[in-house]
Design a protein around this motif. Sequence first.
Motif: not given
Length: 262
Positions: A136, A140, A159, A161-163, A166
């Motif tokens: 994970t 991520s 981390e 998220k959606n490139e 985040q």
Amino acid sequence: MEKNLYLKDSLLNIEKDKNKKQLVLEKALYFFLEEKDSAAVTLLKNTEIERYILEKSDSFAQNKKYKTEKTKKLYENNNELQEKISQKEKQILLWQHIFQSELSENQSLQSLFKATQAHNKTLENIIDSLQNELLTIQESHKKIEFINDKGDKVLYYGEVKNETAQGFGMGLVEGKGIYVGEWANNLRHGKGKYIWENKHVYEGDFVRGKRQGFGTYTFDTGQKYVGGWSEDLREGEGALYDEKNKLLVSGIWKKDKLISKN
């Protein structure tokens, strides 16, 4: 006396064989039954019956001796057999004890084996969990590049998220410094630490890319400000310390200026 007893028994055995000596036998038998042994013996003297009985008597004595010896032999054999049985019973008890010991040891080994299996299963579950968590994290956590709200180029790893940055990560701001901490939509947001190239350091709260909340700003001289922040400026209660952590001044700050001392 023993011979007379045998005569009684012999007469009883041949009483059924009726022949010409029937009357003599019956009379002699009567005497024996009446405990008149001498009369019975006198009656039988000088007759073939007496010789027959005496022969039977001798045969009885020999037979009795044979049976006595045989009984003695059987008794000896029986004692020998009992001794062998006793030895076998002792062997059986010994083997039972050994078997019980081995069984107990085997049960202990089985219990240990089961406990080891359970422990291994727990370790397998932990390893699977860690592998899943690592997978994970790998999925991520990425390395990306973007331009921040001030137009600076940021090389980021953490981390994603959606490139976009985040979560937790590290960002190298080109020509400015490095930030390690929490991010939201490519902006410093949450708890973090920013180190400038001029060796100034800020550690504390960030909101939408700016110092806001509570934090500590350390200058390259070693002096530091500890207190409130708003829009990258000192705001509210705060204190200034020298490089030896000695209090220089404290009070209320407004737009980065001390307006009231305590």
